[in-house]
Scaffold this active site. Structure first.
Site, PDB file in Angstrom:
ATOM      1  N   GLY A 100       0.817  -1.219   0.000  1.00 31.69           N
ATOM      2  CA  GLY A 100       0.000   0.000   0.000  1.00 31.69           C
ATOM      3  C   GLY A 100       0.842   1.256   0.000  1.00 31.69           C
TER       4      GLY A 100
ATOM      5  N   GLN B  75      -2.047   7.048   1.185  1.00 29.72           N
ATOM      6  CA  GLN B  75      -1.642   8.146   2.073  1.00 29.72           C
ATOM      7  C   GLN B  75      -0.553   7.701   3.060  1.00 29.72           C
TER       8      GLN B  75
ATOM      9  N   LEU C 260      -2.502  -8.320  -3.134  1.00 25.26           N
ATOM     10  CA  LEU C 260      -2.829  -9.085  -1.916  1.00 25.26           C
ATOM     11  C   LEU C 260      -3.776 -10.256  -2.185  1.00 25.26           C
TER      12      LEU C 260
ATOM     13  N   LEU D 160       0.011  -2.173   4.837  1.00 27.34           N
ATOM     14  CA  LEU D 160      -0.923  -1.036   4.787  1.00 27.34           C
ATOM     15  C   LEU D 160      -1.923  -1.179   3.645  1.00 27.34           C
ATOM     16  N   ALA D 161      -1.736  -2.143   2.755  1.00 25.90           N
ATOM     17  CA  ALA D 161      -2.629  -2.263   1.597  1.00 25.90           C
ATOM     18  C   ALA D 161      -4.018  -2.696   2.043  1.00 25.90           C
ATOM     19  N   ALA D 162      -5.023  -2.056   1.482  1.00 25.82           N
ATOM     20  CA  ALA D 162      -6.407  -2.421   1.805  1.00 25.82           C
ATOM     21  C   ALA D 162      -7.369  -1.682   0.895  1.00 25.82           C
ATOM     22  N   GLN D 163      -8.572  -2.241   0.763  1.00 26.73           N
ATOM     23  CA  GLN D 163      -9.715  -1.468   0.269  1.00 26.73           C
ATOM     24  C   GLN D 163     -10.148  -0.704   1.515  1.00 26.73           C
TER      25      GLN D 163
ATOM     26  N   THR E 207      -7.645  -0.924  12.775  1.00 25.94           N
ATOM     27  CA  THR E 207      -8.409   0.329  12.698  1.00 25.94           C
ATOM     28  C   THR E 207      -9.415   0.479  13.832  1.00 25.94           C
TER      29      THR E 207
ATOM     30  N   GLU F 136     -12.280   1.364  13.356  1.00 28.59           N
ATOM     31  CA  GLU F 136     -13.564   0.867  12.844  1.00 28.59           C
ATOM     32  C   GLU F 136     -13.925  -0.470  13.494  1.00 28.59           C
TER      33      GLU F 136
ATOM     34  N   TYR G 190     -16.030  -3.619   6.018  1.00 26.08           N
ATOM     35  CA  TYR G 190     -14.617  -3.214   6.207  1.00 26.08           C
ATOM     36  C   TYR G 190     -14.169  -3.520   7.633  1.00 26.08           C
TER      37      TYR G 190
ATOM     38  N   LYS H 123     -11.297  -6.201   8.732  1.00 26.46           N
ATOM     39  CA  LYS H 123     -10.110  -5.748   9.472  1.00 26.46           C
ATOM     40  C   LYS H 123      -9.998  -6.461  10.828  1.00 26.46           C
TER      41      LYS H 123
HETATM   42  P1  NAP Z   1      -5.295   4.354   1.189  1.00 26.92           P
HETATM   43  O1  NAP Z   1      -4.785   5.741   0.932  1.00 26.92           O
HETATM   44  O2  NAP Z   1      -6.636   3.966   0.686  1.00 26.92           O
HETATM   45  O3  NAP Z   1      -4.205   3.332   0.578  1.00 26.92           O
HETATM   46  C1  NAP Z   1      -4.491   1.973   0.394  1.00 26.92           C
HETATM   47  C2  NAP Z   1      -3.352   1.319  -0.346  1.00 26.92           C
HETATM   48  O4  NAP Z   1      -3.658  -0.072  -0.531  1.00 26.92           O
HETATM   49  C3  NAP Z   1      -3.084   1.876  -1.762  1.00 26.92           C
HETATM   50  O5  NAP Z   1      -1.692   1.908  -1.989  1.00 26.92           O
HETATM   51  C4  NAP Z   1      -3.732   0.829  -2.659  1.00 26.92           C
HETATM   52  O6  NAP Z   1      -3.183   0.774  -3.957  1.00 26.92           O
HETATM   53  C5  NAP Z   1      -3.398  -0.436  -1.897  1.00 26.92           C
HETATM   54  N1  NAP Z   1      -4.231  -1.582  -2.265  1.00 26.92           N
HETATM   55  C6  NAP Z   1      -5.598  -1.619  -2.320  1.00 26.92           C
HETATM   56  N2  NAP Z   1      -6.008  -2.842  -2.691  1.00 26.92           N
HETATM   57  C7  NAP Z   1      -4.883  -3.596  -2.885  1.00 26.92           C
HETATM   58  C8  NAP Z   1      -4.655  -4.940  -3.286  1.00 26.92           C
HETATM   59  N3  NAP Z   1      -5.671  -5.766  -3.599  1.00 26.92           N
HETATM   60  N4  NAP Z   1      -3.380  -5.395  -3.371  1.00 26.92           N
HETATM   61  C9  NAP Z   1      -2.347  -4.576  -3.102  1.00 26.92           C
HETATM   62  N5  NAP Z   1      -2.490  -3.268  -2.732  1.00 26.92           N
HETATM   63  C10 NAP Z   1      -3.755  -2.790  -2.619  1.00 26.92           C
HETATM   64  O7  NAP Z   1      -5.287   4.044   2.749  1.00 26.92           O
HETATM   65  P2  NAP Z   1      -4.513   4.788   3.948  1.00 26.92           P
HETATM   66  O8  NAP Z   1      -5.388   5.862   4.490  1.00 26.92           O
HETATM   67  O9  NAP Z   1      -3.134   5.089   3.526  1.00 26.92           O
HETATM   68  O10 NAP Z   1      -4.528   3.638   5.060  1.00 26.92           O
HETATM   69  C11 NAP Z   1      -3.469   2.688   5.128  1.00 26.92           C
HETATM   70  C12 NAP Z   1      -3.955   1.445   5.853  1.00 26.92           C
HETATM   71  O11 NAP Z   1      -4.340   1.798   7.185  1.00 26.92           O
HETATM   72  C13 NAP Z   1      -5.175   0.777   5.260  1.00 26.92           C
HETATM   73  O12 NAP Z   1      -5.047  -0.604   5.469  1.00 26.92           O
HETATM   74  C14 NAP Z   1      -6.343   1.319   6.062  1.00 26.92           C
HETATM   75  O13 NAP Z   1      -7.419   0.418   6.046  1.00 26.92           O
HETATM   76  C15 NAP Z   1      -5.700   1.440   7.429  1.00 26.92           C
HETATM   77  N6  NAP Z   1      -6.214   2.483   8.309  1.00 26.92           N
HETATM   78  C16 NAP Z   1      -6.300   3.772   7.870  1.00 26.92           C
HETATM   79  C17 NAP Z   1      -6.738   4.765   8.737  1.00 26.92           C
HETATM   80  C18 NAP Z   1      -6.824   6.202   8.300  1.00 26.92           C
HETATM   81  O14 NAP Z   1      -7.492   7.000   9.004  1.00 26.92           O
HETATM   82  N7  NAP Z   1      -6.161   6.602   7.236  1.00 26.92           N
HETATM   83  C19 NAP Z   1      -7.086   4.436  10.062  1.00 26.92           C
HETATM   84  C20 NAP Z   1      -6.959   3.113  10.482  1.00 26.92           C
HETATM   85  C21 NAP Z   1      -6.503   2.140   9.599  1.00 26.92           C
HETATM   86  P3  NAP Z   1      -3.696   1.745  -5.162  1.00 26.92           P
HETATM   87  O15 NAP Z   1      -2.920   3.021  -5.001  1.00 26.92           O
HETATM   88  O16 NAP Z   1      -3.333   0.970  -6.358  1.00 26.92           O
HETATM   89  O17 NAP Z   1      -5.170   1.914  -4.970  1.00 26.92           O
HETATM   90  O1  G4F Z   2     -13.989  10.012   6.226  1.00 29.94           O
HETATM   91  P1  G4F Z   2     -14.767   8.757   6.334  1.00 29.94           P
HETATM   92  O2  G4F Z   2     -15.148   8.077   5.068  1.00 29.94           O
HETATM   93  O3  G4F Z   2     -13.913   7.815   7.289  1.00 29.94           O
HETATM   94  P2  G4F Z   2     -14.299   6.534   8.173  1.00 29.94           P
HETATM   95  O4  G4F Z   2     -15.519   5.877   7.698  1.00 29.94           O
HETATM   96  O5  G4F Z   2     -14.263   6.956   9.597  1.00 29.94           O
HETATM   97  O6  G4F Z   2     -13.068   5.556   7.842  1.00 29.94           O
HETATM   98  C1  G4F Z   2     -11.711   6.034   7.853  1.00 29.94           C
HETATM   99  O7  G4F Z   2     -11.187   5.902   9.156  1.00 29.94           O
HETATM  100  C2  G4F Z   2     -11.086   4.541   9.624  1.00 29.94           C
HETATM  101  C3  G4F Z   2     -10.512   4.606  11.053  1.00 29.94           C
HETATM  102  O8  G4F Z   2     -11.575   4.764  11.966  1.00 29.94           O
HETATM  103  C4  G4F Z   2     -10.179   3.780   8.686  1.00 29.94           C
HETATM  104  F1  G4F Z   2     -10.021   2.503   9.131  1.00 29.94           F
HETATM  105  C5  G4F Z   2     -10.775   3.774   7.292  1.00 29.94           C
HETATM  106  O9  G4F Z   2      -9.882   3.095   6.402  1.00 29.94           O
HETATM  107  C6  G4F Z   2     -10.917   5.221   6.819  1.00 29.94           C
HETATM  108  O10 G4F Z   2      -9.638   5.778   6.683  1.00 29.94           O
HETATM  109  O11 G4F Z   2     -16.113   9.021   7.145  1.00 29.94           O
HETATM  110  C7  G4F Z   2     -16.097   9.618   8.423  1.00 29.94           C
HETATM  111  C8  G4F Z   2     -17.527   9.942   8.848  1.00 29.94           C
HETATM  112  C9  G4F Z   2     -18.513   8.787   8.686  1.00 29.94           C
HETATM  113  O12 G4F Z   2     -19.300   8.725   9.853  1.00 29.94           O
HETATM  114  C10 G4F Z   2     -19.378   9.179   7.506  1.00 29.94           C
HETATM  115  O13 G4F Z   2     -20.710   8.692   7.558  1.00 29.94           O
HETATM  116  O14 G4F Z   2     -18.001  10.989   7.987  1.00 29.94           O
HETATM  117  C11 G4F Z   2     -19.346  10.687   7.652  1.00 29.94           C
HETATM  118  N1  G4F Z   2     -19.696  11.398   6.412  1.00 29.94           N
HETATM  119  C12 G4F Z   2     -20.663  12.334   6.302  1.00 29.94           C
HETATM  120  N2  G4F Z   2     -20.748  12.758   5.031  1.00 29.94           N
HETATM  121  C13 G4F Z   2     -19.132  11.208   5.221  1.00 29.94           C
HETATM  122  C14 G4F Z   2     -19.794  12.074   4.338  1.00 29.94           C
HETATM  123  N3  G4F Z   2     -18.116  10.408   4.820  1.00 29.94           N
HETATM  124  C15 G4F Z   2     -17.749  10.471   3.517  1.00 29.94           C
HETATM  125  N4  G4F Z   2     -16.710   9.703   3.117  1.00 29.94           N
HETATM  126  N5  G4F Z   2     -18.382  11.282   2.606  1.00 29.94           N
HETATM  127  C16 G4F Z   2     -19.429  12.113   2.974  1.00 29.94           C
HETATM  128  O15 G4F Z   2     -19.980  12.828   2.163  1.00 29.94           O
END
Ligand code: NAP
Ligand code: G4F
Length: 344
Positions: free
Chosen positions: A9, A13, A60, A81-84, A126, A128, A150, A154
């Site tokens: 991943g 970000q 993955l 870090l890779a994920a949907q 996460t 979540e 999701y 996770k």
């Molecule tokens: P992100 O920006 O969506 O990045 C996800 C990465 O995973 C991208 O590089 C994507 O590649 C890759 N990926 C998706 N499907 C894949 C597959 N099938 N095989 C290989 N690579 C794949 O997510 P992020 O915000 O950086 O988060 C990083 C990790 O932390 C994720 O696992 C997320 O679920 C977890 N997380 C994030 C947060 C948050 O607030 N940011 C909080 C808790 C946990 P492409 O560029 O090709 O799409």
């Molecule tokens: O920004 P969000 O899509 O993030 P969410 O669902 O909290 O998930 C993110 O954080 C998780 C950690 O807790 C990670 F694991 C996950 O990979 C991701 O990075 O939505 C935040 C909140 C939700 O309650 C959503 O219902 O914002 C609310 N929301 C309101 N209007 C919206 C919108 N979310 C999105 N994406 N778009 C809207 O228009």
């Protein structure tokens, strides 16, 4: 010679920011690149580090590919870090999300287990997983109650990480990270959606912003601080699980208000439910409307984390608080909208 890290991943970000952090620490950084229609190295380009990283085709979903990549690199540390990662999409893609986010992590753990190496492993868990939170604030001992495909996927990956550590002695740690954002955040997530839309509105390129549930509350931190915590987890003598969070929660409304203030707008809310609108008090301009299409089948209403274990045992600290985070994202999107060049 420096240590060798493999980041799955890396184009996301966290992957891009972690790669930058590890390069600064002198690591030999390898990253997994997914073969999709468009090669998404924009974030690595923006950070100016693309030519310092060795990229490998990585998927993955494909066990043989994972095996070959790990055999080739023989990393000291793996960061999975890779994920949907978009919760909203997981309701439409539940089986795919389970396969990538849940079984995908287990595929990687199996490869590490069969390689019999001493490699350290980080799993991107996460907040979540807490979903319908059973206690506030949430810590490493709070029971889980995921509310989306999701979150369920996770949770499978999280328990797999714990199980491989306990069953086979893998040096596998799980970071339970609360929401963290930056100028590199994907546009589908609510924070970036708001900062980008406001920059477009201010530049006269968008009418107004449509959002879903304004009352959800999140514990938002700065992604740069969180990638440092991931690395700190893997430097510990014993693998373990850690929460990274700020301990402070804000609603979507709060984020909207703070981002609006950056642009000199003063938001006043009017109406209820899907009729609610956000108006700039000074100009009477409607800036926010509700679109129920952004509501989720099940919502996580409030998340608030307790980072005290990470602060105590890792010495983890944060440099950027909520207000600074909103401002840095708004500034970055104003620059991008002016420049018209960003692909993410
Ligand atoms: P992100 O920006 O969506 O990045 C996800 C990465 O995973 C991208 O590089 C994507 O590649 C890759 N990926 C998706 N499907 C894949 C597959 N099938 N095989 C290989 N690579 C794949 O997510 P992020 O915000 O950086 O988060 C990083 C990790 O932390 C994720 O696992 C997320 O679920 C977890 N997380 C994030 C947060 C948050 O607030 N940011 C909080 C808790 C946990 P492409 O560029 O090709 O799409
Ligand atoms: O920004 P969000 O899509 O993030 P969410 O669902 O909290 O998930 C993110 O954080 C998780 C950690 O807790 C990670 F694991 C996950 O990979 C991701 O990075 O939505 C935040 C909140 C939700 O309650 C959503 O219902 O914002 C609310 N929301 C309101 N209007 C919206 C919108 N979310 C999105 N994406 N778009 C809207 O228009």
């Amino acid at each position: 010679m420096g240590k060798c890290a493999f980041v799955t991943g890396i184009t996301g970000q966290d992957g891009a920011l972690l790669a930058q952090f590890l390069l600064e620490k002198g690591y030999d950084v390898h990253g997994g690149l997914r073969r999709i229609g468009v090669i998404g190295t924009g974030r690595l380009d923006e950070l100016g580090i693309l030519d310092q990283i060795t990229l490998h085709d990585f998927e993955l979903l494909e066990m043989t590919n994972i095996q070959r990549v790990i055999d080739t690199i023989k990393p000291d540390e793996i960061y999975n870090l890779a994920a949907q990662s978009f919760v909203g999409a997981s309701f439409e893609l539940p089986i795919y999300t389970a396969d990538v986010d849940g079984i995908g992590a287990m595929r990687l753990l199996e490869v590490v287990r069969s390689s019999a190496s001493d490699c350290r492993f980080y799993q991107a868990s996460t907040s979540e997983m807490y979903g319908k939170a059973q206690a506030t604030p949430q810590s490493e001992t709070t029971p889980f109650y995921p509310r989306s495909p999701y979150g369920v996927a996770k949770l499978f990956a999280h328990w797999s990480t714990v199980n491989y550590r306990e069953s086979y002695g893998l040096r596998a740690s799980s970071g339970i990270l609360f929401n963290h954002e930056s100028h590199l955040r994907g546009r589908e997530f609510v924070t970036r959606k708001i900062t980008l839309a406001f920059a477009q509105i201010a530049a006269g390129k968008q009418e107004c912003l449509e959002l879903g549930n304004l009352d959800a509350q999140r514990d938002w931190g700065y992604a740069g601080d969180y990638v440092k915590g991931m690395w700190q987890m893997l430097q510990q003598p014993q693998a373990d699980d850690f929460v990274l969070a700020t301990g402070i929660t804000h609603s979507i409304r709060d984020f909207v208000k703070a981002a609006a203030t950056f642009h000199g707008w003063d938001i006043q809310w009017s109406g209820e439910g899907i009729e609610e609108i956000g108006i700039d008090r000074k100009t009477d301009r409607v800036l926010i409307r509700i679109n129920p299409g952004f509501y989720r089948p099940a919502e996580v209403d409030i998340l608030c984390g307790d980072p005290s274990k990470a602060e105590r045992e890792l010495g983890w600290t944060r440099d950027v608080e909520f207000q600074g985070l909103v401002e840095l994202m708004c500034e970055s999107d104003c620059r991008r909208v002016g420049r018209k060049t960003s692909s993410f």
